[in-house]
Design a protein around this motif. Structure first.
Motif, PDB file in Angstrom:
ATOM      1  N   MET A   1       0.851  -1.182   0.000  1.00 45.10           N
ATOM      2  CA  MET A   1       0.000   0.000   0.000  1.00 45.10           C
ATOM      3  C   MET A   1       0.887   1.232   0.000  1.00 45.10           C
ATOM      4  O   MET A   1       2.007   1.204   0.452  1.00 45.10           O
ATOM      5  CB  MET A   1      -0.858   0.014   1.258  1.00 45.10           C
ATOM      6  CG  MET A   1      -1.618  -1.260   1.424  1.00 45.10           C
ATOM      7  SD  MET A   1      -2.649  -1.186   2.851  1.00 45.10           S
ATOM      8  CE  MET A   1      -3.959  -0.191   2.263  1.00 45.10           C
ATOM      9  N   ARG A   2       0.335   2.292  -0.461  1.00 43.51           N
ATOM     10  CA  ARG A   2       1.143   3.509  -0.495  1.00 43.51           C
ATOM     11  C   ARG A   2       0.875   4.307   0.767  1.00 43.51           C
ATOM     12  O   ARG A   2      -0.144   4.923   0.912  1.00 43.51           O
ATOM     13  CB  ARG A   2       0.779   4.342  -1.715  1.00 43.51           C
ATOM     14  CG  ARG A   2       1.048   3.604  -3.013  1.00 43.51           C
ATOM     15  CD  ARG A   2       0.528   4.381  -4.177  1.00 43.51           C
ATOM     16  NE  ARG A   2       1.606   5.133  -4.807  1.00 43.51           N
ATOM     17  CZ  ARG A   2       1.386   6.009  -5.789  1.00 43.51           C
ATOM     18  NH1 ARG A   2       0.182   6.275  -6.189  1.00 43.51           N
ATOM     19  NH2 ARG A   2       2.398   6.630  -6.330  1.00 43.51           N
ATOM     20  N   HIS A 356       3.048  -0.175  -8.295  1.00 42.13           N
ATOM     21  CA  HIS A 356       3.384  -0.419  -6.893  1.00 42.13           C
ATOM     22  C   HIS A 356       2.704  -1.708  -6.371  1.00 42.13           C
ATOM     23  O   HIS A 356       3.374  -2.624  -5.902  1.00 42.13           O
ATOM     24  CB  HIS A 356       2.936   0.799  -6.077  1.00 42.13           C
ATOM     25  CG  HIS A 356       3.199   0.692  -4.605  1.00 42.13           C
ATOM     26  ND1 HIS A 356       4.162   1.445  -3.971  1.00 42.13           N
ATOM     27  CD2 HIS A 356       2.632  -0.061  -3.628  1.00 42.13           C
ATOM     28  CE1 HIS A 356       4.181   1.151  -2.677  1.00 42.13           C
ATOM     29  NE2 HIS A 356       3.252   0.241  -2.444  1.00 42.13           N
ATOM     30  N   HIS A 360       4.185  -5.492  -5.314  1.00 41.15           N
ATOM     31  CA  HIS A 360       3.963  -6.355  -4.139  1.00 41.15           C
ATOM     32  C   HIS A 360       3.567  -7.763  -4.596  1.00 41.15           C
ATOM     33  O   HIS A 360       3.984  -8.764  -4.017  1.00 41.15           O
ATOM     34  CB  HIS A 360       2.818  -5.812  -3.279  1.00 41.15           C
ATOM     35  CG  HIS A 360       3.165  -4.638  -2.411  1.00 41.15           C
ATOM     36  ND1 HIS A 360       4.206  -4.652  -1.508  1.00 41.15           N
ATOM     37  CD2 HIS A 360       2.579  -3.412  -2.281  1.00 41.15           C
ATOM     38  CE1 HIS A 360       4.241  -3.479  -0.861  1.00 41.15           C
ATOM     39  NE2 HIS A 360       3.278  -2.708  -1.325  1.00 41.15           N
ATOM     40  N   GLU A 386       7.752  -3.194   0.629  1.00 43.44           N
ATOM     41  CA  GLU A 386       7.487  -1.800   0.241  1.00 43.44           C
ATOM     42  C   GLU A 386       8.589  -1.307  -0.706  1.00 43.44           C
ATOM     43  O   GLU A 386       8.329  -0.568  -1.646  1.00 43.44           O
ATOM     44  CB  GLU A 386       7.384  -0.883   1.460  1.00 43.44           C
ATOM     45  CG  GLU A 386       6.102  -1.031   2.274  1.00 43.44           C
ATOM     46  CD  GLU A 386       4.812  -0.848   1.478  1.00 43.44           C
ATOM     47  OE1 GLU A 386       4.831  -0.239   0.395  1.00 43.44           O
ATOM     48  OE2 GLU A 386       3.774  -1.350   1.944  1.00 43.44           O
ATOM     49  N   ALA A 389       7.957  -2.607  -4.208  1.00 43.92           N
ATOM     50  CA  ALA A 389       6.810  -1.896  -4.797  1.00 43.92           C
ATOM     51  C   ALA A 389       7.225  -0.491  -5.238  1.00 43.92           C
ATOM     52  O   ALA A 389       6.865  -0.038  -6.327  1.00 43.92           O
ATOM     53  CB  ALA A 389       5.666  -1.832  -3.786  1.00 43.92           C
TER      54      ALA A 389
HETATM   55 ZN   LIG Z   1       2.871  -0.773  -0.586  1.00 49.50          ZN
END
Ligand SMILES: [Zn+2]
Length: 566
Positions: A1-2, A356, A360, A386, A389
């Motif tokens: 996730m961002r 991104h 993952h 992370e 990604a």
């Molecule tokens: Zn992420």
């Protein structure tokens, strides 16, 4: 996730012990007990973990109350098993026996026990204390959910606040909206302070100095070493950040008709100055408006030998009623059922987000061999996944990458240069912001009774070079929700970025034999092979720092990151 916490990520992965003897494997009684514990764990916990993943997925797709309730219940069933104190006592004994054994124990077995030890340790909380912590955390989260900034009697949603901070040229209007958005801090301050004390109480019961130290321990990190790394990073980025900040300030001051010395926190384009303000004329959005983002992702990942067709087939990728507006990737069963939730619209943000999330997805049980045991068959650490990604995400702002993908870019030179500056600015701005978050949380858990309002602005001035608001004394730190629901976590994003820079440099050096600044992966299957062998294959068999050495030949450090800023 961002920059969002995924509750799916189990953070219990670290070890305090340094060396595991390698070589011949010989069974010892401790090994037999360990194997038995593992097989019991797997029989019981594996179905519960899968149920949690599926319930999480369903709740985020539908947004329905009953699905969120089912998700919470599934999580409680899993937590109850991990919280079992007699099982934990047995696990602790096995761990000690394995490390004290004169005979060599199987490395993988030792690692599996270590990973489980941390997973169970995190849940060894007094039920009454846990209840109080959940209650406080829920109260704060609810306050965040219902809070609306009020300006001149009119309520504004979070996205309206963000839009205004991106667009308004009126300093007084910006200030009023910024201050209103910060007022949530005062609404949650008391509950947050109590929560911090309860978290510290939990940590002390588990024999840790405070909650920050405990959280880092659970993630195989020492507070001292993380701080050292952040000091090193600060030293390397201080000057380039100053230069970028001066360029941004000059442009913003001109836009708002104020002098640069009179810029205040509300003059930046988001409430915390964690994103790069749009100060350049050129944008990638018009390019992506005409592009099939999903098609580009398919072709790009297939081209590097990491196809994602199966992930796409299981994913939920477009907007619909009730669905989570964010994006995440989840590994449902550690057997290759990997899915992405997203809400694609044709713009640069979603191109970057899809690169991104699919980044993952390629670093998951889809590509980690089945020979890696269940307990270790996952990404090595939150910072390594992370990092991967983010390594792929960077290409959304590359005109050269687009050309290689067969997308014609008008004025390629200008957009190429703009993209390069945007990437550099974003790295520097995010890095400065992460410095504030790490150091603030560390000091807050160390002494929750100190003057936190002042501490926050001292750090913002020192690292982000933003002048504090004149004469203001308010709990502005408490308006950052991550401090509540993703504590002691933010630094992993920046460490992930360092990991990304190092791996990218290694790919440029060993696979592409080119300058990292120009290294594109398009159509080169050796890139995928390199990643499988050097990053994905070990799963959690290695600790994050061991994996970094395995993949890049060096400990995690700031050099490759700093080199990438030029
Ligand atoms: Zn992420």
């Amino acid at each position: 996730m961002r920059q969002l916490l995924s509750g799916m990520v189990l953070l219990g992965i670290m070890t305090s012990r340094n060396s595991v003897l390698s070589g011949g494997v010989e069974d010892v009684p401790a090994s037999s007990r360990a194997r038995q514990f593992l097989s019991e764990h797997e029989a019981k916990v594996r179905p519960l973990e899968k149920a949690v993943s599926l319930a999480w997925w369903q709740a985020n797709i539908s947004g329905k109350d009953e699905d969120f309730k089912a998700k919470e219940e599934a999580q409680n069933r899993l937590d109850a098993v991990l919280a079992d104190s007699s099982r934990f006592a047995e696990l602790k004994k096995i761990r000690e026996a394995l490390s004290g054994s004169a005979k060599k124990a199987d490395e993988t077995l030792v690692r599996e026990i270590e990973v489980l030890y941390l997973q169970y340790l995190e849940k060894q909380v007094d039920p009454e204390l846990l209840r109080k912590m959940n209650e406080k955390a829920n109260a704060v989260e609810k306050a965040f959910n219902v809070y609306r900034a009020k300006v001149a009697g009119k309520e504004m949603t979070d996205s309206e606040v963000r839009k205004l901070l991106k667009e308004s040229k009126n300093s007084e209007e910006r200030r009023a909206v910024w201050e209103a958005s910060k007022a949530v801090g005062a609404a949650v301050e008391a509950d947050l302070k109590e929560l911090v004390k309860l978290r510290n109480e939990e940590a002390r019961k588990l024999d840790f100095k405070d909650f920050h130290v405990l959280q880092l321990y659970l993630n195989e990190q020492s507070q001292e070493k993380v701080l050292q790394l952040f000091d090193e990073l600060h030293e390397l980025t201080r000057k380039p950040f100053q230069a970028v900040k001066a360029e941004i300030d000059a442009k913003l001051a001109k836009d708002y008709g104020v002098s640069p010395e009179n810029l205040r926190p509300w003059h930046y384009n988001d409430p915390f100055f964690q994103e790069s303000p749009a100060i350049y004329g050129a944008s990638f959005d018009p390019v992506y408006a005409k592009v099939d983002i999903l098609k580009l992702c398919r072709e790009f990942y297939a081209g590097i030998g990491l196809p994602i067709e199966d992930v796409i087939a299981r994913s939920d990728l477009y907007e619909k009623e009730g669905k989570s507006p964010h994006a995440f990737c989840t590994d449902i069963d550690r057997e290759g059922d990997v899915r992405v939730l997203a809400n694609i619209v044709p713009n640069e943000y979603w191109m970057g987000t899809m690169l991104h999330e699919l980044g993952h997805s390629v670093y998951s049980s889809k590509n980690i061999p089945r020979s890696v045991p269940y307990v270790l068959r996952a990404e090595c650490h939150i910072l390594t996944t992370e990092g991967m990604a983010m390594m792929f995400e960077q290409f959304s702002k590359s005109a050269d990458w687009l050309e290689k993908m067969g997308v014609h870019v008008e004025d390629r030179v200008t957009l190429g240069e703009t993209g390069r500056k945007m990437r550099r600015n974003q790295l520097l701005i995010f890095s400065a912001w992460c410095q504030v978050m790490l150091r603030f949380e560390k000091s807050m858990y160390e002494d929750p009774d100190r003057d936190l309002n002042r501490l926050w602005w001292d750090l913002v001035e020192k690292y982000q070079l933003i002048h504090r608001p004149d004469g203001r004394n308010a709990p502005d730190y408490a308006s950052k929700i991550h401090i509540v629901n993703a504590p002691a976590y933010y630094h992993n994003y920046l460490m992930g970025q360092l990991f990304a820079s190092q791996v990218h440099q290694a790919i440029a050096r060993e696979v592409l034999k080119t300058d990292p600044a120009n290294a594109l992966y398009n159509g080169n299957k050796d890139v995928g092979e390199f990643l499988k062998k050097k990053v994905f294959d070990p799963g959690r068999s290695l600790r994050w720092n061991e994996l970094t050495r395995h993949a890049t030949g060096e400990d995690l450090n700031a050099k490759a990151f700093a080199a990438g800023l030029k």
